[in-house]
Write a protein that holds these residues in place. Sequence first.
Motif, short mmCIF file in Angstrom:
data_model
loop_
_atom_site.label_atom_id
_atom_site.label_comp_id
_atom_site.label_asym_id
_atom_site.label_seq_id
_atom_site.Cartn_x
_atom_site.Cartn_y
_atom_site.Cartn_z
N CYS A 178 -17.93 -4.40 -30.80
CA CYS A 178 -19.27 -4.87 -31.17
C CYS A 178 -20.24 -4.62 -30.03
O CYS A 178 -19.90 -4.87 -28.86
N VAL A 179 -21.43 -4.16 -30.37
CA VAL A 179 -22.50 -4.01 -29.40
C VAL A 179 -23.36 -5.27 -29.45
O VAL A 179 -23.83 -5.67 -30.51
N VAL A 180 -23.54 -5.89 -28.29
CA VAL A 180 -24.33 -7.12 -28.18
C VAL A 180 -25.62 -6.80 -27.43
O VAL A 180 -25.58 -6.23 -26.34
N GLN A 181 -26.75 -7.17 -28.01
CA GLN A 181 -28.04 -7.01 -27.33
C GLN A 181 -28.57 -8.38 -26.94
O GLN A 181 -28.81 -9.23 -27.82
N GLY A 218 -37.27 -13.90 -29.11
CA GLY A 218 -36.22 -13.03 -29.64
C GLY A 218 -34.83 -13.63 -29.53
O GLY A 218 -34.52 -14.41 -28.62
N LYS A 219 -33.96 -13.26 -30.47
CA LYS A 219 -32.59 -13.77 -30.51
C LYS A 219 -31.60 -12.66 -30.13
O LYS A 219 -31.90 -11.47 -30.21
N LYS A 220 -30.42 -13.07 -29.76
CA LYS A 220 -29.34 -12.13 -29.47
C LYS A 220 -28.92 -11.44 -30.76
O LYS A 220 -28.85 -12.07 -31.82
N TYR A 277 -21.90 -16.05 -29.20
CA TYR A 277 -22.38 -17.22 -29.94
C TYR A 277 -23.90 -17.15 -30.08
O TYR A 277 -24.57 -16.44 -29.34
N ASP A 278 -24.42 -17.88 -31.07
CA ASP A 278 -25.86 -18.00 -31.28
C ASP A 278 -26.53 -16.62 -31.38
O ASP A 278 -27.32 -16.23 -30.53
N TYR A 279 -26.22 -15.90 -32.45
CA TYR A 279 -26.71 -14.53 -32.58
C TYR A 279 -27.09 -14.22 -34.03
O TYR A 279 -26.74 -14.95 -34.96
#
Length: 609
Positions: free
Chosen positions: A254-257, A243-245, A209-211
């Motif tokens: 999916c790759v999440v940073q 910075g945001k996700k 969420y919130d990305y």
Amino acid sequence: MNPFLPMTRQDMENRGWDELDFIFVSGDAYVDHPSFGPAIICRLLEKHGYKVGIIAQPDWRGEEDFRRLGRPRLAFLVSSGNMDSLLNKFTAAKKTRHEDAYSPGGKSGCRPERAVIVYTNKLREIWPGVPVIIGGIEASLRRFAHYDYWTNRVRRSVLMDSQADLLVYGMGEKQILEIASDLHQGVAVENIQDVAGTCYRVPDFDYVYDYVKLPDFETVAVDKKAFADAFADIYLEQDAIRGKKLVQRNGEACVVQNPPAMPLTEEEMDEIYDLPYQRTYHPMYEKAGGVPAIKEVKFSLVSQRGCFGGCNFCAIVSHQGRIIQRRSHASILREAKLLTELPDFKGYIHDVGGPTANFRRPSCDEQLQRGTCRGKECLSPTPCKNIVADHSDYLSLLRELRKLPKVKKVFIRSGIRFDYLMLVKDSFLEELCKYHISGQLKIAPEHISDRVTRLMGKSNKEVYRKFVQRFKAMNERLGKKQYLVPYFMSSHPGARLEDAIELAEFIRDLGYRPEQVQDFIPTPGTLSTAMYYSGIHPLTGEAVYTAKNPQEKRMQRALMQYWIPGNRPLVREALRLAHRTDLIGFDKKCLVHPEKTAGQEKNKPRKRR
């Protein structure tokens, strides 16, 4: 007890250990020094109560080395070492390098290509079910779909190809302590998803969420505009405070940073550099002649991290960030005193600095509250009006170091940003020339064409010219004969033959003859590499030309060293192609003489004996 961290079962038994908490697999030889990332991470874990061992440069063609220390209680940690393994092996021309400074005796071939992937896949085969966490420069800069120069294609995230559980990007100290605490408390590695400065995998976007959603791997692999757009988002969100996700689909997952880790405080920096390093390579490498990389750093001091210089071809922004993090004077002085007690110390501290030596504070006072400015640079193309140019703390530190007993000279060899130096009238240049260089000062203007320096994120030639004049005047006033050694780069995105000729004329007029010219190498994670691959400036959308033809690249390089006999045919070819035959001749402004014809050679008068 062996003061080095365990590398064998015997080392473990000497400490009374049956099992390790973490095992660090590294592509470098084991050098226990704070300039080597594996040493920092392992010593920090050790200080916080974990049992840590090292497998350095394992033979990836077999299993024996990977089994040597047994099964770790918490996780394997994997890094290619201080360099990307492909950059370590190949030159800009994709030729194999003959030496590896991070291997015993400088021997090449001690690590595989794409070491992070190879090591992790091997660990998966041998130790199924054990968490594997990747990090270091190779993993950090390949965390999303990225252009791979060595295969000339876009590859998916290294997290996918390695099948690691977590990817730590950036320097990693905060991240590894938080991950270690979670694992020690029994948190399953697949549930560790909230650590800043890490990447992890999820099946789909519904798990996040919130990305900011990035164009997926399959799209950026074929669509260069999409690649540039994805890079822009990654670049602009590279800030720990604002910075945001980010999320990018890479094939089946999916790759999440998560946003970057917060900058280290002065106290945290001190803790890292005060750890009990042995400050040399492991004794097992003595017979091979040691590890060459230690020579450049053994008597050097890291005083800060991060860089707001904004060089677009440099990976520091993507790895260490733009916010300066510094050590205290007390910590640096403690380390300096340690150096003076080493048996081979000759009285010379070789360097006091970091990515840029004369950055010892954030570029402005608001960065620590608001983060760095989104889409704006501090120094290029012109300095920000809010920049605080101040050398006072650095000057004070250098003065304290000069007063230490046994210290004869303190050099500054890491980069000096002369454009930052020119913003303030203090005594830094005077003290630099008087005390901290010996005959030559290396600086990196990189180019002088306004078109190229803008795309590089460097200051223009007028700033460089004024610095040259100021440096010369200062040395004349001090009665010293000292010289600048400029570094230039060929074939950077935006550079055409006419730009290389402009640089050659500039070099000619200043009377310089650069000893080294670096060909641009498109390494993952840099803005310049995104321009190279896509032909687009990701932040402006403008089209960018790049020399990719090998012959044109050779010509650009030759022009920067036009006086070398072997370069003359290439220089003539370049000048003719650019319609600059006015620079072929015998006038003092010409770069090369015309080629000699067969008749001229035949009729050449003989010397009298």
